[in-house]
Design a protein around this motif. Structure first.
Motif, short mmCIF file in Angstrom:
data_model
loop_
_atom_site.label_atom_id
_atom_site.label_comp_id
_atom_site.label_asym_id
_atom_site.label_seq_id
_atom_site.Cartn_x
_atom_site.Cartn_y
_atom_site.Cartn_z
N ALA A 80 41.37 34.86 32.67
CA ALA A 80 42.18 36.02 33.06
C ALA A 80 43.37 35.58 33.91
O ALA A 80 44.49 36.10 33.74
CB ALA A 80 41.32 37.02 33.82
N ASP A 89 47.35 36.12 32.81
CA ASP A 89 48.28 36.92 33.61
C ASP A 89 49.47 36.11 34.09
O ASP A 89 50.59 36.64 34.20
CB ASP A 89 47.55 37.49 34.82
CG ASP A 89 46.83 38.80 34.49
OD1 ASP A 89 46.85 39.19 33.31
OD2 ASP A 89 46.26 39.41 35.41
N GLN A 120 35.51 40.23 35.98
CA GLN A 120 35.44 40.73 34.62
C GLN A 120 35.44 42.26 34.59
O GLN A 120 35.99 42.87 33.67
CB GLN A 120 34.18 40.18 33.94
CG GLN A 120 34.24 38.68 33.68
CD GLN A 120 32.92 38.13 33.19
OE1 GLN A 120 31.87 38.78 33.28
NE2 GLN A 120 32.94 36.90 32.67
N GLY A 158 38.97 43.05 37.37
CA GLY A 158 40.17 42.21 37.35
C GLY A 158 40.11 41.13 38.43
O GLY A 158 39.55 41.35 39.51
N TRP A 159 40.68 39.97 38.12
CA TRP A 159 40.60 38.84 39.05
C TRP A 159 41.34 39.10 40.35
O TRP A 159 40.97 38.58 41.40
CB TRP A 159 41.11 37.57 38.38
CG TRP A 159 42.59 37.56 38.05
CD1 TRP A 159 43.18 37.99 36.90
CD2 TRP A 159 43.64 37.09 38.90
NE1 TRP A 159 44.55 37.84 36.97
CE2 TRP A 159 44.86 37.27 38.18
CE3 TRP A 159 43.69 36.53 40.16
CZ2 TRP A 159 46.10 36.92 38.71
CZ3 TRP A 159 44.93 36.17 40.68
CH2 TRP A 159 46.12 36.37 39.97
N ARG A 160 42.38 39.93 40.31
CA ARG A 160 43.13 40.22 41.53
C ARG A 160 42.27 40.99 42.55
O ARG A 160 42.39 40.79 43.76
CB ARG A 160 44.40 41.01 41.21
CG ARG A 160 45.39 40.24 40.33
CD ARG A 160 46.67 41.03 40.10
NE ARG A 160 47.52 40.38 39.12
CZ ARG A 160 48.35 39.37 39.39
NH1 ARG A 160 48.44 38.92 40.63
NH2 ARG A 160 49.10 38.85 38.44
#
Length: 425
Positions: free
Chosen positions: A33, A37, A157, A160-162
């Protein structure tokens, strides 16, 4: 009077260890991810772990020297603020270069923290419980690897990784408040009490501990970094998560065992850890489609590895004496250099010899470790602690046998894995 450990303060330091370990390894769980991005390949994004380790390895020694006079609480808060900044920028960044800069900053903060935490824990604890205090603090490592990374991966997952990195920022901010409220402060070193890196290396026992650290961590990192590849080679690629869970559980058990016994048996525990890891590597080298043997080997590996940070940081602090802070900074540098080097060495072994070479490389590195630990029975990993009690004054001091058989006074610190009591007239 019963001596007790300041658990709330020690758990704050354990959370700091958790934060440093999880911040370093978290990108591995959300790598696809992140790379998507930021518009780079997964191999390039994977270097976000490498640059973190480099930030720690390149700055731990000079920053430790530059901040030696700072009060310890101020320095710890500065390091935690560095994590808050690094993870905030990582969460918000849409530029690969900026993300890598943020990761480097987080690695620098880790260098500050790691050079500080073991010594901080020792100063909080009564002398007979110093090893146990470090063991409590070091629980942050296996908890981060066995629970934190999977939880962070799941959160990444799902949301979101943020969001995952934003949660890391929130954790750092909460930890700063915890430290302010409950962690005691201590002065830094006076200029006349500081020891240079070169002089620290000449302190008896420091060099053997540093060598053991470099070789032991290098062996572990080669195998751990490429464990999924190795498991795929033996037909267990779909069980990587379960294998790592077993490893993490065994590591937690190892930390508990080390915490109970380290103040009397540091040498024996270090030898046992090395032998357990070597037996595990031998089993993995011999494995032939036997999942039961793999799980048994991974359990032994976890039992050998989990307590290693506590054992090595205690050993280098004991050996370093008044130069303990400088010795800790050197250990942190070598530790992270070994982690970075393990990834490179493992990649070369994979390309040249294949996954089956990983256990054999571990055995090649652990052989010298066993020899050095066995030989360093006077300094580094001494066989005996001696606590001298002066019944005239009621004071006590801990001493360690010198090579010539005499006892050198080292007031107020323990310098070996066992001690016996001598009475002064």
């Amino acid at each position: 009077m019963t001596q007790k450990l300041p658990l709330p303060a020690l758990l704050a330091l354990a959370t700091a260890v958790f934060l440093t370990s999880l911040t370093e390894t978290l990108p591995a769980g959300v790598l696809p991810a992140m790379s998507g991005d930021l518009g780079v390949g997964e191999s390039a994004m994977g270097q976000s772990v490498t640059i973190y380790a480099l930030g720690t390895a390149l700055t731990a020694i000079p920053l430790s020297a530059a901040t030696a006079g700072w009060r310890r609480k101020r320095l710890l808060l500065t390091a935690m603020a560095g994590f808050a900044v690094g993870n905030t920028v990582t969460a918000a960044s849409s530029d690969y270069i900026l993300t890598m800069v943020a990761r480097f900053v987080a690695g620098v903060a880790a260098g500050l923290a790691w050079a500080l935490l073991a010594g901080y824990a020792r100063r909080m604890a009564p002398v007979p419980l110093q090893g146990k205090a470090i063991a409590i603090v070091m629980t942050g490592i296996p908890v981060a690897l066995s629970l934190g990374v999977p939880a962070g991966t799941f959160l990444g997952q799902a949301l979101g990784w943020r969001v995952t990195f934003s949660v890391m920022t929130a954790l750092a901010v909460a930890l700063i408040a915890w430290i302010v409220a409950l962690v005691p402060d201590y002065p830094g070193q006076r200029p006349e009490g500081r020891t240079s890196v070169r002089r620290t290396l000449t302190v008896p026992g420091v060099a053997p501990v540093l060598f053991v650290t470099l070789a032991f961590v290098l062996a572990h990192t080669i195998l751990y970094t490429y464990i999924a590849t190795f498991l795929g080679e033996v037909g267990m690629g779909g069980s990587t998560d379960l294998v790592l869970l077993v490893f993490g559980a065994a590591s937690l058990a190892s930390i508990w065992i080390v915490g109970v016994h380290i103040d009397r048996r540091l040498r024996a525990l270090t030898l046992t850890a090395t032998v357990l890891f070597a037996v595990a590597a031998t089993a993995l080298a011999a494995v032939s489609a036997s999942p039961a043997l793999v799980y048994a080997a991974v359990t032994l590996w976890g039992l050998g590895w989990g307590g290693a940070p506590t054992l090595l940081q205690t050993a280098v602090a004991d050996a370093g004496g008044e130069a303990a802070d400088a010795a800790q900074a050197m250990l942190v540098t070598l530790w992270n250099a070994a982690m970075a080097g393990g990834g490179v060495a493992g990649g070369l072994l994979l390309d040249l010899l294949g996954p089956a070479s990983f256990p054999w490389s571990v055995l090649a590195l652990l052989g010298p470790v066993l020899v050095v630990v066995a030989a360093a029975r006077v300094h580094g990993f001494p066989a005996e602690r001696v606590r001298t009690v002066d019944h005239r004054s009621g004071s006590s001091m801990t001493t360690a046998p010198h090579a010539d058989g005499h006892l050198g006074s080292l007031k107020g610190r323990l310098v070996g894995p066992e001690f016996r009591e001598r009475k002064c007239p």
